[in-house]
Structure formats: structure tokens, C-alpha cells
Design a protein around this motif. Sequence first.
Motif, PDB file in Angstrom:
ATOM      1  N   MET A   1       0.837  -1.185   0.000  1.00  0.00           N
ATOM      2  CA  MET A   1       0.000   0.000   0.000  1.00  0.00           C
ATOM      3  C   MET A   1       0.870   1.233   0.000  1.00  0.00           C
ATOM      4  O   MET A   1       1.455   1.574   1.001  1.00  0.00           O
ATOM      5  CB  MET A   1      -0.882   0.016   1.237  1.00  0.00           C
ATOM      6  CG  MET A   1      -2.006  -0.920   1.198  1.00  0.00           C
ATOM      7  SD  MET A   1      -3.038  -0.662   2.614  1.00  0.00           S
ATOM      8  CE  MET A   1      -3.581  -2.317   2.827  1.00  0.00           C
ATOM      9  N   SER A   2       0.921   1.882  -1.119  1.00  0.00           N
ATOM     10  CA  SER A   2       1.777   3.052  -1.201  1.00  0.00           C
ATOM     11  C   SER A   2       1.007   4.366  -1.182  1.00  0.00           C
ATOM     12  O   SER A   2       1.527   5.370  -0.766  1.00  0.00           O
ATOM     13  CB  SER A   2       2.642   2.983  -2.450  1.00  0.00           C
ATOM     14  OG  SER A   2       1.821   2.909  -3.598  1.00  0.00           O
ATOM     15  N   SER A   3      -0.227   4.363  -1.638  1.00  0.00           N
ATOM     16  CA  SER A   3      -0.956   5.627  -1.702  1.00  0.00           C
ATOM     17  C   SER A   3      -1.658   5.926  -0.375  1.00  0.00           C
ATOM     18  O   SER A   3      -2.047   5.025   0.363  1.00  0.00           O
ATOM     19  CB  SER A   3      -1.979   5.603  -2.834  1.00  0.00           C
ATOM     20  OG  SER A   3      -3.064   4.774  -2.511  1.00  0.00           O
ATOM     21  N   ILE A   4      -1.832   7.194  -0.139  1.00  0.00           N
ATOM     22  CA  ILE A   4      -2.502   7.627   1.091  1.00  0.00           C
ATOM     23  C   ILE A   4      -3.950   7.140   1.115  1.00  0.00           C
ATOM     24  O   ILE A   4      -4.481   6.811   2.175  1.00  0.00           O
ATOM     25  CB  ILE A   4      -2.407   9.164   1.279  1.00  0.00           C
ATOM     26  CG1 ILE A   4      -2.895   9.595   2.662  1.00  0.00           C
ATOM     27  CG2 ILE A   4      -3.154   9.895   0.184  1.00  0.00           C
ATOM     28  CD1 ILE A   4      -2.017   9.150   3.790  1.00  0.00           C
ATOM     29  N   GLU A   5      -4.577   7.065  -0.062  1.00  0.00           N
ATOM     30  CA  GLU A   5      -5.959   6.586  -0.119  1.00  0.00           C
ATOM     31  C   GLU A   5      -6.049   5.143   0.366  1.00  0.00           C
ATOM     32  O   GLU A   5      -6.973   4.779   1.094  1.00  0.00           O
ATOM     33  CB  GLU A   5      -6.524   6.685  -1.541  1.00  0.00           C
ATOM     34  CG  GLU A   5      -6.717   8.099  -2.037  1.00  0.00           C
ATOM     35  CD  GLU A   5      -5.482   8.663  -2.739  1.00  0.00           C
ATOM     36  OE1 GLU A   5      -4.401   8.013  -2.731  1.00  0.00           O
ATOM     37  OE2 GLU A   5      -5.597   9.758  -3.307  1.00  0.00           O
ATOM     38  N   LYS A   6      -5.103   4.325  -0.024  1.00  0.00           N
ATOM     39  CA  LYS A   6      -5.102   2.930   0.403  1.00  0.00           C
ATOM     40  C   LYS A   6      -4.813   2.805   1.899  1.00  0.00           C
ATOM     41  O   LYS A   6      -5.409   1.982   2.582  1.00  0.00           O
ATOM     42  CB  LYS A   6      -4.090   2.120  -0.406  1.00  0.00           C
ATOM     43  CG  LYS A   6      -4.551   1.872  -1.833  1.00  0.00           C
ATOM     44  CD  LYS A   6      -3.640   0.887  -2.513  1.00  0.00           C
ATOM     45  CE  LYS A   6      -4.039   0.691  -3.955  1.00  0.00           C
ATOM     46  NZ  LYS A   6      -5.167  -0.196  -4.137  1.00  0.00           N
ATOM     47  N   LYS A   7      -3.908   3.626   2.405  1.00  0.00           N
ATOM     48  CA  LYS A   7      -3.588   3.590   3.834  1.00  0.00           C
ATOM     49  C   LYS A   7      -4.793   4.002   4.678  1.00  0.00           C
ATOM     50  O   LYS A   7      -5.101   3.358   5.685  1.00  0.00           O
ATOM     51  CB  LYS A   7      -2.390   4.495   4.129  1.00  0.00           C
ATOM     52  CG  LYS A   7      -1.093   3.944   3.601  1.00  0.00           C
ATOM     53  CD  LYS A   7       0.053   4.892   3.881  1.00  0.00           C
ATOM     54  CE  LYS A   7       1.340   4.341   3.296  1.00  0.00           C
ATOM     55  NZ  LYS A   7       2.474   5.242   3.502  1.00  0.00           N
TER      56      LYS A   7
ATOM     57  N   GLY B   1      -9.426   2.030  -1.193  1.00  0.00           N
ATOM     58  CA  GLY B   1      -8.499   3.061  -1.647  1.00  0.00           C
ATOM     59  C   GLY B   1      -8.812   3.579  -3.034  1.00  0.00           C
ATOM     60  O   GLY B   1      -7.946   4.152  -3.694  1.00  0.00           O
ATOM     61  N   GLU B   2     -10.036   3.417  -3.474  1.00  0.00           N
ATOM     62  CA  GLU B   2     -10.431   3.840  -4.809  1.00  0.00           C
ATOM     63  C   GLU B   2     -10.908   5.290  -4.847  1.00  0.00           C
ATOM     64  O   GLU B   2     -11.069   5.857  -5.912  1.00  0.00           O
ATOM     65  CB  GLU B   2     -11.557   2.940  -5.338  1.00  0.00           C
ATOM     66  CG  GLU B   2     -11.138   1.504  -5.495  1.00  0.00           C
ATOM     67  CD  GLU B   2     -12.290   0.572  -5.816  1.00  0.00           C
ATOM     68  OE1 GLU B   2     -11.998  -0.587  -6.121  1.00  0.00           O
ATOM     69  OE2 GLU B   2     -13.474   0.987  -5.745  1.00  0.00           O
TER      70      GLU B   2
ATOM     71  N   ASN C   1     -10.644   9.357  -3.124  1.00  0.00           N
ATOM     72  CA  ASN C   1      -9.937  10.345  -2.333  1.00  0.00           C
ATOM     73  C   ASN C   1     -10.971  10.962  -1.397  1.00  0.00           C
ATOM     74  O   ASN C   1     -11.663  11.905  -1.748  1.00  0.00           O
ATOM     75  CB  ASN C   1      -9.313  11.392  -3.252  1.00  0.00           C
ATOM     76  CG  ASN C   1      -8.436  12.355  -2.499  1.00  0.00           C
ATOM     77  OD1 ASN C   1      -8.166  12.174  -1.320  1.00  0.00           O
ATOM     78  ND2 ASN C   1      -7.983  13.386  -3.186  1.00  0.00           N
TER      79      ASN C   1
END
Length: 70
Positions: A1-7, A43-44, A46
Motif C-alpha cells: 500500500m503506497s498511496s494515502i488513499e489505500k492507507k 483506496g479507490e 480520495n
Amino acid sequence: MSSIEKKIGHQLKLVRLSKGLTQEQLAELSDLHRTYIGSVERGERNITVKNLYKILLAMECPLGDFFRSF
């Protein structure tokens, strides 16, 4: 998980599960749609600060506690 949305989505799911809530129950409590909750958890989306606040309020999770894991 690299994106902030996924976190954020992953953390929301962990909190929701720890409270014993389904996505449908959380959606009802936070006055949002179930598919919205699911897409945020994956995480899809924002998520807006306003909707994050509504979800955390519905789960009785303080903002500071939520972001402590970051």
C-alpha cells in the motif's frame, strides 16, 4: 500500500471491523452509501475531510487515534 488513499482505507476497515460493524451498518450510521464506504476502504476514492469526520464520528473513533497508526 503506497498511496494515502489505500492507507486511509485500510485503517478505516480495521477500525470498522474492531467495532463489529458491517459496511452497511457504518454507511447507515454515517449517512453515506454502502458502496461509498467500500470504495473508500479499497483506496479507490480520495475521501474528503468532511466524510472522514462523519465516518469516524459514527464509529466513535477520535481523529488522533485514527491517525496514530500512520
